[in-house]
Design an enzyme around this catalytic site. Sequence first.
Site, PDB file in Angstrom:
ATOM      1  N   LYS A 247       0.832  -1.271  -0.113  1.00 31.82           N
ATOM      2  CA  LYS A 247      -0.145  -0.005  -0.050  1.00 31.82           C
ATOM      3  C   LYS A 247       0.824   1.274   0.052  1.00 31.82           C
ATOM      4  O   LYS A 247       1.922   1.177   0.722  1.00 31.82           O
ATOM      5  CB  LYS A 247      -1.034   0.048   1.278  1.00 31.82           C
ATOM      6  CG  LYS A 247      -1.949  -1.102   1.438  1.00 31.82           C
ATOM      7  CD  LYS A 247      -3.037  -1.043   0.177  1.00 31.82           C
ATOM      8  CE  LYS A 247      -4.023  -2.189   0.200  1.00 31.82           C
ATOM      9  NZ  LYS A 247      -4.845  -2.033  -1.046  1.00 31.82           N
TER      10      LYS A 247
ATOM     11  N   ASP B  63      -0.195  -0.281  -4.568  1.00 34.59           N
ATOM     12  CA  ASP B  63      -1.748   0.025  -4.560  1.00 34.59           C
ATOM     13  C   ASP B  63      -2.049   1.423  -3.769  1.00 34.59           C
ATOM     14  O   ASP B  63      -1.668   1.384  -2.431  1.00 34.59           O
ATOM     15  CB  ASP B  63      -2.436  -1.182  -3.846  1.00 34.59           C
ATOM     16  CG  ASP B  63      -4.127  -1.014  -4.086  1.00 34.59           C
ATOM     17  OD1 ASP B  63      -4.414   0.034  -4.454  1.00 34.59           O
ATOM     18  OD2 ASP B  63      -4.711  -1.996  -3.467  1.00 34.59           O
TER      19      ASP B  63
ATOM     20  N   GLU C 206      -1.480   0.356  -8.786  1.00 32.94           N
ATOM     21  CA  GLU C 206      -2.770  -0.072  -8.712  1.00 32.94           C
ATOM     22  C   GLU C 206      -3.699   1.132  -8.259  1.00 32.94           C
ATOM     23  O   GLU C 206      -3.354   2.051  -7.409  1.00 32.94           O
ATOM     24  CB  GLU C 206      -3.038  -1.153  -8.142  1.00 32.94           C
ATOM     25  CG  GLU C 206      -4.391  -1.706  -7.973  1.00 32.94           C
ATOM     26  CD  GLU C 206      -4.433  -3.019  -7.063  1.00 32.94           C
ATOM     27  OE1 GLU C 206      -5.657  -3.458  -6.486  1.00 32.94           O
ATOM     28  OE2 GLU C 206      -3.702  -3.624  -7.445  1.00 32.94           O
TER      29      GLU C 206
ATOM     30  N   GLU D 194     -11.027  -2.628  -9.404  1.00 36.95           N
ATOM     31  CA  GLU D 194     -11.770  -3.172  -8.512  1.00 36.95           C
ATOM     32  C   GLU D 194     -13.247  -2.685  -7.903  1.00 36.95           C
ATOM     33  O   GLU D 194     -14.126  -3.172  -7.448  1.00 36.95           O
ATOM     34  CB  GLU D 194     -10.907  -3.564  -7.366  1.00 36.95           C
ATOM     35  CG  GLU D 194     -10.892  -2.301  -6.685  1.00 36.95           C
ATOM     36  CD  GLU D 194      -9.838  -2.472  -5.322  1.00 36.95           C
ATOM     37  OE1 GLU D 194     -10.542  -2.491  -4.187  1.00 36.95           O
ATOM     38  OE2 GLU D 194      -8.647  -2.556  -5.460  1.00 36.95           O
TER      39      GLU D 194
ATOM     40  N   ASP E 282     -13.572  -7.525  -9.588  1.00 39.89           N
ATOM     41  CA  ASP E 282     -13.732  -8.411  -8.349  1.00 39.89           C
ATOM     42  C   ASP E 282     -14.985  -9.450  -8.704  1.00 39.89           C
ATOM     43  O   ASP E 282     -16.046  -9.084  -8.979  1.00 39.89           O
ATOM     44  CB  ASP E 282     -13.977  -7.618  -7.304  1.00 39.89           C
ATOM     45  CG  ASP E 282     -13.950  -8.648  -5.934  1.00 39.89           C
ATOM     46  OD1 ASP E 282     -14.618  -9.509  -5.909  1.00 39.89           O
ATOM     47  OD2 ASP E 282     -12.920  -8.237  -5.040  1.00 39.89           O
TER      48      ASP E 282
ATOM     49  N   HIS F 214      -9.462  -8.829  -9.023  1.00 44.00           N
ATOM     50  CA  HIS F 214      -8.965  -8.432  -7.440  1.00 44.00           C
ATOM     51  C   HIS F 214      -9.820  -9.415  -6.696  1.00 44.00           C
ATOM     52  O   HIS F 214     -10.809 -10.008  -6.804  1.00 44.00           O
ATOM     53  CB  HIS F 214      -9.941  -7.061  -7.268  1.00 44.00           C
ATOM     54  CG  HIS F 214      -9.888  -6.668  -5.939  1.00 44.00           C
ATOM     55  ND1 HIS F 214     -10.989  -6.797  -5.012  1.00 44.00           N
ATOM     56  CD2 HIS F 214      -8.841  -5.827  -5.227  1.00 44.00           C
ATOM     57  CE1 HIS F 214     -10.751  -6.091  -3.802  1.00 44.00           C
ATOM     58  NE2 HIS F 214      -9.609  -5.457  -4.023  1.00 44.00           N
TER      59      HIS F 214
ATOM     60  N   GLU G 251      -4.547 -12.726  -6.322  1.00 39.42           N
ATOM     61  CA  GLU G 251      -4.241 -12.024  -5.237  1.00 39.42           C
ATOM     62  C   GLU G 251      -4.670 -12.815  -4.024  1.00 39.42           C
ATOM     63  O   GLU G 251      -5.951 -13.091  -3.756  1.00 39.42           O
ATOM     64  CB  GLU G 251      -5.101 -10.610  -5.249  1.00 39.42           C
ATOM     65  CG  GLU G 251      -5.090  -9.846  -3.995  1.00 39.42           C
ATOM     66  CD  GLU G 251      -5.285  -8.547  -4.041  1.00 39.42           C
ATOM     67  OE1 GLU G 251      -5.375  -7.198  -3.394  1.00 39.42           O
ATOM     68  OE2 GLU G 251      -6.375  -8.202  -5.113  1.00 39.42           O
TER      69      GLU G 251
END
Length: 387
Positions: A176, A205, A231, A257, A280, A307, A340
């Site tokens: 992150k 991300d 991302e 996502e 997702d 995702h 993931e």
Amino acid sequence: MRARAAWPMKVTAVRTHIVSCPVDRPFTSARGWLYTTRASCLVEIETDEGITGWGECYGPAAALKAVVDTMLAPRVVGRDPFDTSVVWEDLYNRVKDYGLTGLSVAGISGIDIALWDVVGRALGRPIHKLIGGAHRKEVTAYATGLYFIDQDRLVEEAVEEAEKYAAQGFRAIKMKIGLGDLKLDARRVAAVREAIGPDIALAVDANHCFSVPNAIRLGRMIEQSDLMWFEEPISPEDHEGYVEVTRALDMAVAGGENDFTRWGFRDIVAKKAMDIVQPDLCAAGGFSECLKIAALASAHGVECVPHAWGSAIGLAATVQFIAALADQPPAWRSMPPMLEFEQTPNPLRDHLAREPIVQHNGIVAVPDAPGIGIEVDRDVLAKYKVA
């Protein structure tokens, strides 16, 4: 497979289960949400043949339960679970007056996954066999983690966590970013890259926290860290902004996502606003719709790397889906889509299935059991069920 009494099979009940568990060490991301619990809305579909299927909805569990229970479930009871596309279109046309994205489509996703699970169990086949077959018997998993926990050790804690995943055998890691300080973000990314070395893939991300100019600025700062992708750099609504970011950076830009259905992805892939789309399965429309999204992406030369976030049910369904995705593009030494595998402590992911999805040296075997490939442990379900 046991003998069937009669066709067609009928859905006799659609039940939702909200499951929740506390988080040992609360964490946050650039969205600013402090995660103190993990929760999910699970969908259970029962049939007159005694076959039960499971699905999962991505999003706020209580709101999703209300959507499924009041708007969707009554239209599914009495239907043939083999009519997956017929049911999907009926449900979507029922809800689209109230919103083409979000909770309504996530609710449909949970039902669609459960219907496919029923079909697989009825035929004694894993879902990947029903949607074209498996291109691979195992998938490469990347560890998602490196959230923000200790505000005084943001760089050090990221390095320590990344080294742990590398020691566990993961070949790819997603971290992150979005600390409100571009230089600190860049320093954190560089520190992780140095710690794990050049042979483990690394992605970042941002959870859509940047403006277009700042996303481009930071992207240029971190390109030297040899990243798989950047991302969700900007807000998911800003497709034109994604075009700007994607064109400006010398690395792949990913997102999706928070997009839904083939219509939500249509302009994204047509404009090549992203290099990689990440629908997702538990949000964008389930198997029935994500197959269309993947085909749309393939037709435009855009990669599809789903995702995944949630319980063992959503994880298992995603493994089935990825198994059926073709290499992108086909090659002698291909680069197939990855799984993931979110790594924050989560009993709903690790204990809800009698035989949970696990990784060994960064590899996850594709289950060959019927349906989504796992059996729900009802004792664990009862332990964590709150509604």
